[in-house]
Design an enzyme around this catalytic site. Structure first.
Site, PDB file in Angstrom:
ATOM      1  N   TYR A   1       0.823  -1.207   0.000  1.00 14.23           N
ATOM      2  CA  TYR A   1       0.000   0.000   0.000  1.00 14.23           C
ATOM      3  C   TYR A   1       0.862   1.265   0.000  1.00 14.23           C
ATOM      4  CZ  TYR A   1      -4.581  -2.134   0.873  1.00 14.23           C
ATOM      5  OH  TYR A   1      -5.757  -2.819   0.759  1.00 14.23           O
TER       6      TYR A   1
ATOM      7  N   LYS B   1       3.480 -15.436   3.171  1.00 10.21           N
ATOM      8  CA  LYS B   1       3.722 -16.216   1.945  1.00 10.21           C
ATOM      9  C   LYS B   1       5.229 -16.421   1.863  1.00 10.21           C
ATOM     10  CE  LYS B   1       2.391 -18.116  -1.958  1.00 10.21           C
ATOM     11  NZ  LYS B   1       1.612 -19.371  -2.019  1.00 10.21           N
TER      12      LYS B   1
ATOM     13  N   ASP C   1      -2.517 -18.447   1.188  1.00 17.06           N
ATOM     14  CA  ASP C   1      -3.472 -19.198   0.361  1.00 17.06           C
ATOM     15  C   ASP C   1      -4.162 -20.271   1.201  1.00 17.06           C
ATOM     16  OD1 ASP C   1      -0.952 -20.359   0.538  1.00 17.06           O
ATOM     17  OD2 ASP C   1      -0.865 -21.020  -1.553  1.00 17.06           O
TER      18      ASP C   1
ATOM     19  N   ASP D   1      -6.186  -7.142   4.365  1.00 17.51           N
ATOM     20  CA  ASP D   1      -7.323  -6.541   3.667  1.00 17.51           C
ATOM     21  C   ASP D   1      -8.175  -7.641   3.035  1.00 17.51           C
ATOM     22  OD1 ASP D   1      -8.935  -4.545   2.435  1.00 17.51           O
ATOM     23  OD2 ASP D   1      -7.810  -4.854   0.566  1.00 17.51           O
TER      24      ASP D   1
ATOM     25  N   ASP E   1     -12.155  -9.279   4.368  1.00 16.58           N
ATOM     26  CA  ASP E   1     -13.382  -9.295   3.559  1.00 16.58           C
ATOM     27  C   ASP E   1     -13.920 -10.718   3.498  1.00 16.58           C
ATOM     28  OD1 ASP E   1     -13.206  -6.561   2.857  1.00 16.58           O
ATOM     29  OD2 ASP E   1     -13.935  -6.987   0.826  1.00 16.58           O
TER      30      ASP E   1
HETATM   31  C1  IPM Z   1     -10.395  -1.425   4.013  1.00 15.71           C
HETATM   32  C2  IPM Z   1     -10.657  -0.863   2.648  1.00 15.71           C
HETATM   33  C3  IPM Z   1      -9.529   0.056   2.237  1.00 15.71           C
HETATM   34  C4  IPM Z   1      -8.245  -0.764   2.249  1.00 15.71           C
HETATM   35  C5  IPM Z   1      -9.714   0.745   0.897  1.00 15.71           C
HETATM   36  C6  IPM Z   1     -10.995   1.528   0.838  1.00 15.71           C
HETATM   37  C7  IPM Z   1      -8.540   1.615   0.537  1.00 15.71           C
HETATM   38  O1  IPM Z   1     -10.853  -1.877   1.729  1.00 15.71           O
HETATM   39  O2  IPM Z   1     -10.328  -0.640   4.987  1.00 15.71           O
HETATM   40  O3  IPM Z   1     -10.260  -2.638   4.144  1.00 15.71           O
HETATM   41  O4  IPM Z   1      -7.919  -1.430   1.266  1.00 15.71           O
HETATM   42  O5  IPM Z   1      -7.549  -0.726   3.252  1.00 15.71           O
HETATM   43 MN    MN Z   2     -10.784  -3.860   2.572  1.00  6.99          MN
END
Ligand code: IPM
Ligand code: MN
Length: 352
Positions: free
Chosen positions: A142, A187, A219, A243, A247
């Site tokens: 990032y 990884k 993975d 990240d 999700d």
């Molecule tokens: C999160 C989001 C952010 C990230 C985006 C919006 C930049 O997905 O907070 O997980 O990737 O960190």
């Molecule tokens: Mn995210």
């Protein structure tokens, strides 16, 4: 307690869920005799439109002068399909994390009774899942050196020893407070940066003899999260892996709209839902406000207001028990609006 809270509502559904979150904080303040004051500030796409910057200097100043930041979401479709846009809403979020020194993002994953069946994963697999993902937040791809032209592009996954040590320390300390099981996700079979993470984690292990540490390739971790989520207690991992995995992990709780987070480090801590700005739902009053509300609970707990945090958590569970939920959790039953869920939680807190 007096708390000065910077409120960054941002884009999309951000303003709607932010308002509900502030209403809940106010209900807590009233109930427990606290004084919470709010400074509103711009960020994301709305800040680009208004001030030409996704994280303007005045927003930074407001955040720096606050005790906590209560953040919602940033992002706008007009940038998603324009890979050459010079300024992007997400840069505002990244700038905030970097400038406030928020290197640790704490994302708790749990299953809530009465909505567990909304997850596509079988209940018998989910039952009892309760873990925390500690995501490194100010390093890695990032923030590493980047390059982009028409023919080539790169992002550098750069980590230094102090960056790795401080986030692993957060991981070990969370494990000590919980079931003493730390999973370092990397990884290391391919990436040099991961090998340094693994080396440093192994060096640190003797300092935490009570903690059982295991090492898992990302993975494999992605698969284990879905196959046996109860395996995990504390996961610690680098920025990009964290990240992606969180999700994925949100599927365990049944909806992305249920997962709060806390970002901590050297500057003002930030409390925000893990989901994004969901532009398609903006202004429709349908977004689930519970992740934002649970972020308020994390904010209060950060300042030692345990009972206040507990009250919010009980209100959230009670709203789900009562079936007062937004469409993402309603299934075939009646769905309630963002504001209806918010009002229900506020009333519950007031009469707690
Ligand atoms: C999160 C989001 C952010 C990230 C985006 C919006 C930049 O997905 O907070 O997980 O990737 O960190
Ligand atoms: Mn995210």
């Amino acid at each position: 307690m007096n708390l000065n809270i910077a409120v960054l509502a941002g884009d999309g559904i951000g303003p709607e869920i932010s308002k509900v979150g502030v209403d809940v904080l106010n209900a807590i303040a009233k109930k427990y005799n606290h004084t919470f004051t709010y400074q509103y500030a711009h960020c994301g796409a709305e800040a680009i439109d208004l001030l030409g910057d996704p994280f303007p200097a005045e927003t930074l100043a407001i955040c720096q002068n606050a005790d906590a930041v209560f953040f919602s979401a940033v992002g706008h479709p007009k940038y998603d399909n324009d890979p050459t846009a010079p300024k992007r809403p997400e840069q505002g979020l990244l700038a905030m994390r970097k400038q406030l020194g928020l290197f640790a993002n704490v994302r708790p994953i749990e299953c809530f009774k009465n909505v567990m069946h909304q997850s596509p994963i079988k209940t018998e697999i989910l039952q009892g899942s309760d873990f925390i993902c500690i995501r490194e937040l100010t390093g890695g791809m990032y923030f590493g050196e980047k390059y982009q032209d028409n023919d080539k592009a790169f992002d550098t996954n750069y980590y230094t020893r102090p960056e790795i040590e401080r986030i692993l320390k957060v991981g070990f300390e969370y494990a000590l407070k919980r079931k003493k099981h730390l999973t370092v996700v990397d990884k290391a079979n391919v990436l040099a940066s991961s090998r340094l993470w693994r080396q440093i984690a192994q060096e640190m292990e003797p300092m935490y003899p009570e903690v059982t540490v295991d090492y898992m390739y990302v993975d494999n971790a992605a698969m284990r999260l879905i196959l046996s989520p109860t395996f995990f207690d504390v996961i610690v991992t680098e920025n990009t892996f964290g990240d992606i995995l969180t999700d994925e992990a949100s599927v365990i709780s049944g909806s992305m709209g249920l997962l709060p987070s806390a970002s901590v480090g050297t500057g003002t801590p930030v409390f925000e839902p893990i989901h994004g700005s969901w532009p398609e739902a903006a202004g429709k009053n349908i977004a689930n406000p519970l992740a934002q509300i649970l972020s308020a609970a994390m904010l209060l707990e950060h300042f030692g207001l345990e009972q206040e945090g507990k009250t919010i958590r009980q209100a959230v569970q009670a709203s789900m028990d009562a079936g007062i939920v937004t469409a993402d959790l309603a299934g075939d039953a009646q769905a309630y609006s963002t504001t209806q869920v918010g009002e229900w939680v506020v009333n519950y807190v007031a009469s707690y």
